[in-house]
Write a protein that holds these residues in place. Structure first.
Motif, short mmCIF file in Angstrom:
data_model
loop_
_atom_site.label_atom_id
_atom_site.label_comp_id
_atom_site.label_asym_id
_atom_site.label_seq_id
_atom_site.Cartn_x
_atom_site.Cartn_y
_atom_site.Cartn_z
N ASP A 1 76.05 65.34 49.12
CA ASP A 1 75.90 65.31 50.57
C ASP A 1 77.25 65.39 51.30
OD1 ASP A 1 73.16 65.05 50.43
OD2 ASP A 1 73.26 62.86 50.24
N ASN B 1 67.80 67.05 52.13
CA ASN B 1 67.76 67.14 50.67
C ASN B 1 68.93 67.95 50.14
OD1 ASN B 1 65.31 65.72 50.69
ND2 ASN B 1 64.12 67.62 50.92
N HIS B 2 69.43 67.55 48.99
CA HIS B 2 70.51 68.30 48.38
C HIS B 2 69.97 68.94 47.09
CE1 HIS B 2 70.84 64.08 46.94
NE2 HIS B 2 71.03 64.65 45.76
#
Length: 595
Positions: free
Chosen positions: A60, A114-115
């Protein structure tokens, strides 16, 4: 293009492109766990470059090591967008940044959602200016093949691999601005027993209502910064509006390579920016005004119109024709769709004789009192050119002439073309022939003219010859006739006085000769010769007496004519004539580059 400029500022900082030399390779990418890839670069002429990058971030946070001296550029122009959501990302960095041993500061870009993340980054940073170079091949029917190249230098510290490389014109403004310094602001402190939530009044030029009882007096406006406050930077010169309006496009003159290119660090590349047909022909240009021009000879020149919607920057022009090099020139910036003249050879086949004169022409009479006229005068500057063609064929010559400030063009052979602030007049000269070209420019002035002088009378009569005021014309003609009579008397008197002087000298010579003969006793024939000389002297004395009487009569006649002239001039009192037609406004004038 505004978006490009914002993005380019950020990308250049990330790309580590610098004006003073290369930077460590790590300044061009994010951390190893999230490397970024350059997709597009646009280099400008004003010392900056625009970069676009993409990065795949597993987590992130994207960490960008940025050179300490490029942080302000990054903050000014960085744009980070999530490739999937289109959301902008927040950037965090140390408030009091301290660079590491390599001179780098870590900038943290926080990503949400979301990663992993795919992001697009763009920014602008300093970069060497690109250089233009042009090739022109002369064709038929006033058409030429125009090719343009941009020379771009990669001093960024990293290789540019498979990037779309473009160049932009220098019309976009660019500047440095301090965004990372902490700027404390001095604020007034209110007393706790005052009215709560009451702010200091704002001075707007209107009377301020008195404060409630017990409230502290309004604080005086601050006249200097607090001792501990950081001074606000002065407004950058680049932010101020230009002194004169410019027709150049702002940030829209842009050329880009059609295919991706690779430019290793420390190398330069020639980028094809232009391949097209254009309006153009070979002519002669007579330019006596430019520092590299000539007052005697005309240059062989390229008359070229910019066919694009972007400005062509100033640069060298190589001209080819008939399968060979025919010359080289240097163009100035050519705005979109505008004409330019580029001299490229001096063959001495067209020579020019030049002469200049100035005179006044009365354009109107504002009034007259006692023979003194207040007039509206056009001060005319005339340039006469005789263009000689030493070639056997008919030749086209363009004459450059810049109208002086305060003047307007009043006479010219043709309607001019305009380029770079000057007027250009087209002249065609026959083979082995010559052509006279007269250029006039006039400036309106107010002048007081005394018609009792020859020059003043000449000016007023020249104006009245085309005037509809027959009454004033008749009175001025009467005064002019009196002036002519006085001038005639003066001429006759002068001639008589000259004759009297000559005869007096001759009579004195005869008297001296008679006296010499009388002193020579016994000279054979001396008495007879003396008698002849005495008779001639007597005749001369009689002629002198008659001439002297004629002069006296002429003096009396001149006195009477002068009195009549003075009375006639004193009677010349008018309110004013109809004004002359308004002078045309000064045409836009110039050359060597397009307007």
């Amino acid at each position: 293009m505004r978006h490009l400029l914002r993005a380019s500022a950020a990308l250049a900082l990330l790309g580590g492109v610098g004006c003073g030399g290369s930077l460590p390779a790590r300044s061009n990418v994010a951390r190893a766990e999230a490397p970024s890839t350059i997709g597009r670069i646009v280099v400008y002429r004003n010392g900056v470059a625009y970069f676009e990058r993409t990065a795949h971030v597993p987590g992130d946070t994207l960490t960008l090591p940025v050179p300490a001296d490029r942080v302000d550029d990054l903050l000014k122009s960085l744009d980070v967008v999530d490739a999937h959501t289109g959301q902008s990302a927040a950037v965090a960095y140390p408030t009091e940044p301290k660079a590491d041993a390599a001179g780098m500061i870590d900038m943290q870009i926080e990503l949400t959602g979301n990663h992993p993340h795919d992001v697009r980054l763009s920014y602008v940073t300093g970069a060497p200016a690109w250089k233009p170079s042009y090739r022109v091949t002369i064709g038929d029917h006033e058409r030429v093949a125009l090719a343009g190249w941009a020379i771009v230098d990669n001093t960024s510290g990293e290789d540019w691999r498979n990037v779309r490389l473009g160049v932009g014109a220098s019309s976009a403004l660019s500047f440095r601005f301090d965004l990372r310094s902490v700027r404390p602001v001095d604020r007034e402190t209110l007393e706790p027993d005052g009215l709560f939530a009451q702010a200091p009044p704002v001075v707007t030029g209107q009377p301020v209502a008195p404060a409630a009882a017990g409230a502290p007096p309004p604080p005086a406006p601050a006249t200097k910064a607090h001792a501990g406050a950081a001074p606000m930077p002065a407004t950058p010169a680049a932010l101020l509006p230009p002194s004169d309006a410019s027709s150049d496009p702002i940030g829209t003159s842009h050329f880009e390579s059609a295919e991706a290119m690779t430019v290793p660090h420390g190398t330069s590349a020639m980028v094809s920016i232009l391949q097209t047909q254009a309006e153009g022909e070979v002519v002669y240009l007579y330019d006596p005004e430019s520092p590299r021009g000539s007052a005697q000879l005309a240059f062989k020149s390229l008359r070229l119109r910019n066919p694009t919607d972007s400005q062509l920057e100033a640069g060298p022009v190589t001209v080819f024709g008939e399968g060979r090099l025919i010359g080289e020139g240097l163009s100035e910036p050519i705005p979109p769709k505008q004409l330019a003249f580029v001299p490229f050879a001096l063959d001495r086949q067209v020579a020019v004789d030049r002469s200049e004169t100035e005179h006044d022409e009365v354009a109107g009479i504002a009034g007259a009192q006692r023979g003194v006229f207040t007039t509206r005068v056009q001060h005319v500057r005339r340039t006469t050119l005789v263009v000689h063609n030493r070639l056997p064929e008919r030749t086209v010559v363009y004459v450059r002439h810049t109208v002086a400030p305060g003047y307007h063009a009043s006479k010219a052979p043709t309607d001019p073309e305009h380029a770079a602030g000057a007027d250009l007049y087209r002249v065609e000269v026959d083979g082995f022939g010559k052509q006279e070209v007269v250029l006039e420019e006039a400036a309106p002035v107010t002048r007081v003219i005394d018609v009792r002088t020859a020059e003043g009378m000449q000016l007023v009569r020249a104006f009245l010859a085309t005037s509809r005021d027959d009454g004033l014309k008749g009175r001025v003609d009467h005064v002019a006739a009196l002036e002519d009579a006085v001038a005639d008397v003066d001429q006759r008197t002068s001639a008589l006085r000259a004759a009297i002087g000559e005869k007096t000298r001759h009579a004195e010579e005869l008297r001296a000769q008679v006296a010499s003969l009388a002193s020579m006793k016994g000279v054979h024939g001396g008495a007879a010769l003396a008698a002849t000389l005495q008779a001639k002297e007597k005749q001369l004395r009689a002629e002198i007496a008659r001439a002297t009487a004629d002069v006296a009569a002429l003096d009396e006649k001149r006195l009477l004519a002068s009195i009549e002239l003075r009375e006639g001039a004193d009677e010349l009192a008018v309110e004013g004539t109809a004004p002359a037609p308004p002078a045309p406004s000064a045409p836009a004038s110039g050359l060597a580059r397009g307007e």
